[in-house]
Design a protein around this motif. Structure first.
Motif, PDB file in Angstrom:
ATOM      1  N   GLY A  23       0.847  -1.197   0.000  1.00  0.00           N
ATOM      2  CA  GLY A  23       0.000   0.000   0.000  1.00  0.00           C
ATOM      3  C   GLY A  23       0.874   1.236   0.000  1.00  0.00           C
ATOM      4  N   LEU A  24       0.336   2.289   0.582  1.00  0.00           N
ATOM      5  CA  LEU A  24       1.094   3.532   0.609  1.00  0.00           C
ATOM      6  C   LEU A  24       2.401   3.369   1.371  1.00  0.00           C
ATOM      7  N   GLY A  25       2.386   2.452   2.327  1.00  0.00           N
ATOM      8  CA  GLY A  25       3.601   2.199   3.106  1.00  0.00           C
ATOM      9  C   GLY A  25       4.775   1.802   2.225  1.00  0.00           C
ATOM     10  N   ASN A  26       4.501   1.107   1.153  1.00  0.00           N
ATOM     11  CA  ASN A  26       5.568   0.700   0.246  1.00  0.00           C
ATOM     12  C   ASN A  26       6.023   1.864  -0.612  1.00  0.00           C
ATOM     13  N   ALA A  27       5.047   2.616  -1.111  1.00  0.00           N
ATOM     14  CA  ALA A  27       5.370   3.631  -2.098  1.00  0.00           C
ATOM     15  C   ALA A  27       5.980   4.873  -1.464  1.00  0.00           C
ATOM     16  N   TRP A  28       5.433   5.295  -0.342  1.00  0.00           N
ATOM     17  CA  TRP A  28       5.922   6.575   0.151  1.00  0.00           C
ATOM     18  C   TRP A  28       6.587   6.503   1.523  1.00  0.00           C
ATOM     19  N   ARG A  29       6.588   5.343   2.136  1.00  0.00           N
ATOM     20  CA  ARG A  29       7.213   5.260   3.443  1.00  0.00           C
ATOM     21  C   ARG A  29       8.568   4.565   3.362  1.00  0.00           C
ATOM     22  N   PHE A  30       8.575   3.375   2.734  1.00  0.00           N
ATOM     23  CA  PHE A  30       9.817   2.604   2.692  1.00  0.00           C
ATOM     24  C   PHE A  30      11.004   3.370   2.103  1.00  0.00           C
ATOM     25  N   PRO A  31      10.859   3.986   0.912  1.00  0.00           N
ATOM     26  CA  PRO A  31      12.029   4.619   0.312  1.00  0.00           C
ATOM     27  C   PRO A  31      12.681   5.644   1.254  1.00  0.00           C
ATOM     28  N   TYR A  32      11.852   6.369   1.975  1.00  0.00           N
ATOM     29  CA  TYR A  32      12.392   7.400   2.862  1.00  0.00           C
ATOM     30  C   TYR A  32      12.987   6.806   4.127  1.00  0.00           C
ATOM     31  N   GLN A  33      12.364   5.738   4.602  1.00  0.00           N
ATOM     32  CA  GLN A  33      12.931   5.054   5.763  1.00  0.00           C
ATOM     33  C   GLN A  33      14.329   4.579   5.425  1.00  0.00           C
ATOM     34  N   ALA A  34      14.465   4.009   4.235  1.00  0.00           N
ATOM     35  CA  ALA A  34      15.769   3.505   3.816  1.00  0.00           C
ATOM     36  C   ALA A  34      16.750   4.665   3.683  1.00  0.00           C
ATOM     37  N   ALA A  35      16.348   5.690   2.931  1.00  0.00           N
ATOM     38  CA  ALA A  35      17.262   6.793   2.660  1.00  0.00           C
ATOM     39  C   ALA A  35      17.768   7.435   3.953  1.00  0.00           C
ATOM     40  N   SER A  36      16.882   7.567   4.945  1.00  0.00           N
ATOM     41  CA  SER A  36      17.310   8.305   6.132  1.00  0.00           C
ATOM     42  C   SER A  36      17.850   7.394   7.228  1.00  0.00           C
ATOM     43  N   ASN A  37      17.842   6.107   7.009  1.00  0.00           N
ATOM     44  CA  ASN A  37      18.356   5.209   8.051  1.00  0.00           C
ATOM     45  C   ASN A  37      19.483   4.326   7.550  1.00  0.00           C
ATOM     46  N   GLY A  38      20.400   4.916   6.823  1.00  0.00           N
ATOM     47  CA  GLY A  38      21.585   4.159   6.424  1.00  0.00           C
ATOM     48  C   GLY A  38      21.592   3.732   4.967  1.00  0.00           C
ATOM     49  N   GLY A  39      20.614   4.176   4.170  1.00  0.00           N
ATOM     50  CA  GLY A  39      20.609   3.842   2.739  1.00  0.00           C
ATOM     51  C   GLY A  39      20.626   2.339   2.531  1.00  0.00           C
ATOM     52  N   GLY A  40      21.559   1.893   1.689  1.00  0.00           N
ATOM     53  CA  GLY A  40      21.658   0.459   1.403  1.00  0.00           C
ATOM     54  C   GLY A  40      21.870  -0.360   2.657  1.00  0.00           C
ATOM     55  N   ALA A  41      22.544   0.226   3.643  1.00  0.00           N
ATOM     56  CA  ALA A  41      22.801  -0.510   4.889  1.00  0.00           C
ATOM     57  C   ALA A  41      21.496  -0.809   5.629  1.00  0.00           C
ATOM     58  N   PHE A  42      20.458   0.008   5.387  1.00  0.00           N
ATOM     59  CA  PHE A  42      19.163  -0.210   6.031  1.00  0.00           C
ATOM     60  C   PHE A  42      18.584  -1.568   5.650  1.00  0.00           C
ATOM     61  N   LEU A  43      18.968  -2.040   4.484  1.00  0.00           N
ATOM     62  CA  LEU A  43      18.420  -3.320   4.040  1.00  0.00           C
ATOM     63  C   LEU A  43      18.784  -4.451   4.999  1.00  0.00           C
ATOM     64  N   ILE A  44      19.889  -4.280   5.718  1.00  0.00           N
ATOM     65  CA  ILE A  44      20.296  -5.341   6.657  1.00  0.00           C
ATOM     66  C   ILE A  44      19.298  -5.449   7.827  1.00  0.00           C
ATOM     67  N   PRO A  45      19.088  -4.383   8.620  1.00  0.00           N
ATOM     68  CA  PRO A  45      18.079  -4.512   9.675  1.00  0.00           C
ATOM     69  C   PRO A  45      16.686  -4.830   9.127  1.00  0.00           C
ATOM     70  N   TYR A  46      16.392  -4.303   7.950  1.00  0.00           N
ATOM     71  CA  TYR A  46      15.080  -4.535   7.358  1.00  0.00           C
ATOM     72  C   TYR A  46      14.888  -6.018   7.077  1.00  0.00           C
ATOM     73  N   PHE A  47      15.919  -6.618   6.511  1.00  0.00           N
ATOM     74  CA  PHE A  47      15.843  -8.035   6.190  1.00  0.00           C
ATOM     75  C   PHE A  47      15.787  -8.874   7.470  1.00  0.00           C
ATOM     76  N   ILE A  48      16.564  -8.463   8.459  1.00  0.00           N
ATOM     77  CA  ILE A  48      16.545  -9.193   9.729  1.00  0.00           C
ATOM     78  C   ILE A  48      15.158  -9.077  10.367  1.00  0.00           C
ATOM     79  N   ALA A  49      14.583  -7.903  10.281  1.00  0.00           N
ATOM     80  CA  ALA A  49      13.233  -7.713  10.836  1.00  0.00           C
ATOM     81  C   ALA A  49      12.224  -8.596  10.096  1.00  0.00           C
ATOM     82  N   LEU A  50      12.421  -8.707   8.809  1.00  0.00           N
ATOM     83  CA  LEU A  50      11.514  -9.537   8.009  1.00  0.00           C
ATOM     84  C   LEU A  50      11.580 -10.999   8.459  1.00  0.00           C
ATOM     85  N   ILE A  51      12.815 -11.477   8.661  1.00  0.00           N
ATOM     86  CA  ILE A  51      13.001 -12.890   9.017  1.00  0.00           C
ATOM     87  C   ILE A  51      12.602 -13.163  10.466  1.00  0.00           C
TER      88      ILE A  51
END
Ligand code: PHE
Length: 504
Positions: A23-51
């Motif tokens: 939903g909107l969370g994907n389109a307008w929330r995720f990109p900014y969360q990533a950009a402001s929380n470590g960019g590509g590095a954010f994918l690490i906690p994000y992936f860990i949170a997913l698992i």
């Protein structure tokens, strides 16, 4: 009792679940969360949170919905006596969310119309705030309704009603469109975006990894928060959807497919958004950080429209593509929230589902009018923040504890394994009983401490007055819990059986 509805196929169920999640969370929330929380590095906690939390809780919600063949309240009460209220709380949260999510959909409907002429002209921000919303001076001034918003809102609720009027049957028909269509739109926007000059600057801003951020607890809190909101977890929605699955039905793999598709859509959205913003930055000769805004409402209704203005050709077309994407991404999240509420009510009280749908939509529309006032945006902002930072995290924590320890995660595994393609080993117990609750508890404590610090320093969220935060944040929380307990205690008279039969 009415016969329980069923999804017409596994694909349709998975589509509906992805539709709710994406939903909107994907389109307008995720990109900014990533950009402001470590960019590509954010994918690490994000992936860990997913698992560690996303997938286990999604499996859990699918499993209990399927096992108990009921919405969240009834399912919870069957798991452990006295816990029905924990099923009502997420239902009420869903209700609150859809009352403002529908207003965002209203704006999107308006913008489909405005896109045709790129009506925002040279000042998209001014256009949105002053010409569309007619925004008031603050939450204390509601100032009557904004006409365009009311019109959009009526359309949004009609769309929601029309989609869920026949439950799984009509939802199934709609998600066949509203799941693939935004993907196609997203594809167009990504290709358009990355072929623009300056796209690389934008993408660097989005993904340039800053590993030092991984030491900042805030980043981890953001990752877990994003996973929950994005996967529609702890809202009762996924429980309701899974309760319409037939007896023999995969659980675990469906959850994994839903989760991965959802996260893929988020990741891809970042490319569409930031490549275009990179282009805008180059056109304006300004740094990306300066033109990017902070996501959310601003991104959709003025940052992106402004970037569209600068495109070399096809402005109206790309505007339309963008808003069709937002509409089709968001609308299935919106009606899933209503479905969750309807399932909760009709299962507990054996109410006729069609009548319940009408009732919930009627009340939902009336409550949503609050956010269609000129001061509505302020309330939307406050309610959204507190619902997600406190209510949802608490529900998720209690849910993990109740099922992991009360129902027993081993029993859950024994239930899903025979019917699922992917088998869960004993490691799953550690995830569900220890790791998920631990992470959720840390987040909750962290959020509460931050909030207390803010209150002491007098730096309230977004600078709102304390009274507005108390009303839109804390009061809502207390009232929701009280109503949950009351609903759990009531046993309303069932509708006459003949009445139900006549409706059939
Ligand atoms: N997951 C949706 C999104 O990312 C929002 C949502 C939350 C929908 C909870 C349903 C339930 O926008």
């Amino acid at each position: 009792m009415e016969k329980r509805q069923r999804w017409s196929s596994r694909t349709i169920f998975v589509f509906a679940a992805i539709g709710s999640a994406a939903g909107l969370g994907n389109a307008w929330r995720f990109p900014y969360q990533a950009a402001s929380n470590g960019g590509g590095a954010f994918l690490i906690p994000y992936f860990i949170a997913l698992i560690t939390a996303g997938i286990p809780l999604l499996i859990l919600e699918f499993a209990i919905g399927h096992k108990f063949q009921a919405g969240a309240p009834t399912a919870m009460s069957k798991i452990k006596k006295g816990w029905e209220w924990l099923g009502w709380w997420p239902i009420l949260i869903s209700f609150i969310i859809v009352t403002y999510y529908s207003v965002i959909m209203a704006w999107v409907f308006d913008y489909l119309w405005y896109s045709l002429t790129t009506a925002w002209g040279n000042a998209p921000q001014d256009f949105f705030l002053n010409k569309v919303l007619h925004i008031s001076s603050g939450p204390g001034e509601l100032g009557g309704f904004s006409l365009p918003v009311i019109i959009g809102l009526i359309i949004a609720w009609i769309a929601i009603y029309w989609t869920i009027r026949d439950g799984t049957k009509s939802v199934g028909k709609v998600v066949k469109w509203t799941v693939p269509l935004p993907l196609a739109m997203l594809g167009i926007l990504v290709i358009r975006g990355i072929t623009l000059e300056g796209a690389v600057e934008g993408l660097n801003f989005y993904l340039d990894p800053d590993f030092s951020k991984l030491l900042d607890p805030k980043v981890w809190v953001a990752a877990y928060g994003q996973i929950f909101f994005s996967l529609s977890l702890a809202f009762g929605v996924m429980i309701a959807y899974a309760s319409y699955l037939p007896k023999k039905s995969d659980i675990t793999n469906n959850a994994i497919i839903t989760a991965l598709s959802n996260c893929g859509i988020s990741f891809l959205s970042g490319f569409a958004v930031f490549s275009t913003i990179g282009y805008m930055a180059v056109q304006k000769g300004a740094p990306v950080a300066e033109v990017a805004g902070s996501g959310g409402v601003g991104l959709a209704f003025w940052v992106y429209p402004e970037a569209i203005n600068l495109l070399p050709f096809g402005n109206a077309l790309f505007a339309l593509v963008f808003f069709i994407m937002l509409l089709t991404l968001g609308i299935d999240s919106a009606f899933s929230l209503v479905e969750g509420v309807v399932a909760g009510l009709s299962d507990k009280y054996s109410w006729n589902k069609k009548k319940t749908t009408k009732l919930v939509i009627g009340i939902g529309f009336i409550v949503s009018l609050l956010y269609a006032t000129k001061g509505g945006l302020y309330w939307l902002d406050i309610v959204d923040r507190y619902i997600n930072n406190f209510n949802v995290v608490t529900v998720a924590l209690l849910e993990a504890l109740l099922i992991g320890w009360g129902f027993k995660s081993k029993k859950l595994r024994e239930y899903v394994n025979p019917i699922s393609e992917v088998k869960l080993g004993p490691w799953f117990d550690i995830l569900l009983k220890v790791i998920s609750p631990l992470m959720l508890a840390i987040i909750l404590v962290w959020n509460v401490i931050q909030e207390i610090i803010d209150a002491i320093n007098g730096t309230m969220y977004e600078g709102y007055d304390l009274w507005a935060i108390v009303v839109g944040g804390w009061l809502v929380l207390v009232v929701l819990v009280i109503i949950s307990v009351i609903l759990a205690k009531t046993k309303l008279k069932e509708i006459e059986p003949e009445e139900v039969l006549n409706e059939e």
